[in-house]
Design a protein around this motif. Sequence first.
Motif, PDB file in Angstrom:
ATOM      1  N   PRO A  45       0.800  -1.229   0.000  1.00 49.78           N
ATOM      2  CA  PRO A  45       0.000   0.000   0.000  1.00 49.78           C
ATOM      3  C   PRO A  45       0.832   1.279   0.000  1.00 49.78           C
ATOM      4  O   PRO A  45       0.331   2.348  -0.299  1.00 49.78           O
ATOM      5  CB  PRO A  45      -0.816  -0.120   1.293  1.00 49.78           C
ATOM      6  CG  PRO A  45      -0.004  -1.006   2.177  1.00 49.78           C
ATOM      7  CD  PRO A  45       0.677  -1.969   1.259  1.00 49.78           C
ATOM      8  N   ARG A  46       2.127   1.178   0.369  1.00 50.10           N
ATOM      9  CA  ARG A  46       2.992   2.362   0.419  1.00 50.10           C
ATOM     10  C   ARG A  46       4.232   2.139  -0.450  1.00 50.10           C
ATOM     11  O   ARG A  46       5.320   1.829   0.048  1.00 50.10           O
ATOM     12  CB  ARG A  46       3.406   2.664   1.858  1.00 50.10           C
ATOM     13  CG  ARG A  46       2.243   2.991   2.788  1.00 50.10           C
ATOM     14  CD  ARG A  46       2.742   3.352   4.167  1.00 50.10           C
ATOM     15  NE  ARG A  46       3.598   4.535   4.134  1.00 50.10           N
ATOM     16  CZ  ARG A  46       4.357   4.934   5.157  1.00 50.10           C
ATOM     17  NH1 ARG A  46       4.351   4.234   6.283  1.00 50.10           N
ATOM     18  NH2 ARG A  46       5.104   6.014   5.063  1.00 50.10           N
ATOM     19  N   ASN A  49       7.428   4.244   0.329  1.00 52.30           N
ATOM     20  CA  ASN A  49       8.112   3.767   1.539  1.00 52.30           C
ATOM     21  C   ASN A  49       8.940   2.523   1.245  1.00 52.30           C
ATOM     22  O   ASN A  49      10.058   2.371   1.762  1.00 52.30           O
ATOM     23  CB  ASN A  49       7.079   3.478   2.630  1.00 52.30           C
ATOM     24  CG  ASN A  49       7.720   3.183   3.971  1.00 52.30           C
ATOM     25  OD1 ASN A  49       8.388   4.024   4.549  1.00 52.30           O
ATOM     26  ND2 ASN A  49       7.521   1.975   4.469  1.00 52.30           N
ATOM     27  N   ASP A  50       8.401   1.645   0.404  1.00 46.43           N
ATOM     28  CA  ASP A  50       9.147   0.451   0.009  1.00 46.43           C
ATOM     29  C   ASP A  50      10.417   0.838  -0.739  1.00 46.43           C
ATOM     30  O   ASP A  50      11.494   0.276  -0.500  1.00 46.43           O
ATOM     31  CB  ASP A  50       8.260  -0.450  -0.855  1.00 46.43           C
ATOM     32  CG  ASP A  50       8.941  -1.763  -1.200  1.00 46.43           C
ATOM     33  OD1 ASP A  50       8.764  -2.738  -0.450  1.00 46.43           O
ATOM     34  OD2 ASP A  50       9.679  -1.808  -2.215  1.00 46.43           O
ATOM     35  N   ASP A 106       8.333  11.578  -0.106  1.00 50.39           N
ATOM     36  CA  ASP A 106       7.268  10.985   0.698  1.00 50.39           C
ATOM     37  C   ASP A 106       6.686  12.006   1.679  1.00 50.39           C
ATOM     38  O   ASP A 106       5.516  11.898   2.066  1.00 50.39           O
ATOM     39  CB  ASP A 106       7.822   9.772   1.462  1.00 50.39           C
ATOM     40  CG  ASP A 106       6.730   8.941   2.102  1.00 50.39           C
ATOM     41  OD1 ASP A 106       5.741   8.630   1.414  1.00 50.39           O
ATOM     42  OD2 ASP A 106       6.860   8.614   3.303  1.00 50.39           O
TER      43      ASP A 106
END
Length: 303
Positions: A45-46, A49-50, A106
């Motif tokens: 979902p992010r 961030n990954d 981000d």
Amino acid sequence: MRSPFAVWRDRRGRLSWLRISALGFLMLPILLAIGAAFSEEQFGPRPINDLIHRAGYWALMFLMSALAIAPLARIARFGALMDVRRMIGVGAFAYAASHILLYVFDQMFDLGKVASEIVLRLYLTIGFTALTGLAVLAATSTDGMVRNLGPRRWQRLHQLIYVIAGLALIHFFQQTKADEWLPTFVAGLFAWMMGYRLVIWRKTGAGELTPWALLGLALAVSAVVFVAEAIGLGIAFNVSPLMVLGMAFDFDLDTIRPGWLVLGAALGVVVLGLLRTWRRKPRARAGSPAATPAPAKQARELA
């Protein structure tokens, strides 16, 4: 005018397959990320961030790879490997810079918030300090900077890489939190590389370590990893470190402790040293230039 293809040639002007292979190695994380984006793994979902974590992880891996080159070049007697150390080191900085840039993205480019997070969160402060150090080393990595600073001053500056790598490891430990297995393994490899350098620096001659010395180093470092991990887990989970240490002998593919893998990697280097020793027996007579060891200073510089 210098040819744009000169960077892919070694110092003798020949096409360097080592440099091309190093470039492929540096591109591997990008290919893996692209593959993950179009597979069932995806990014979750992010996705940003990954990518932040991927970039940081590979920055550390390339940094450790750059540090491993000098010991492997000495032990394997493959000096050409040193030709790609600078390239991999700059690649480590590129991924570290991507790590922070993705974090800024981000945070919706809110530089005030990013700055406050770096100041207030210790793990971010440590990571940003390591990144700043890498930026300085990358900016001074050119041949022109070596000439401007002088070889000795340049070498002293670039010995900061050991401090930077230590800070990067602390940042990695703090980010992974409860999952200490991989950071412990990487820290064990770093401990071996630093132990090797310390032994080389203390030697009065410039000769390579004997296989017995390499074996002793492998056993000592792996023992330190086992003990350090046991103490760390004992403190974290309020259990006896001796109990944790005893669990290290419960062999299972899912629970094998990082100390064993550090030992395996270090023993692989011992085998490499044995193979090179057997293949290259000394043929020069005593007192001849080929049989006379180089000054200890040169050994320290290579290490």
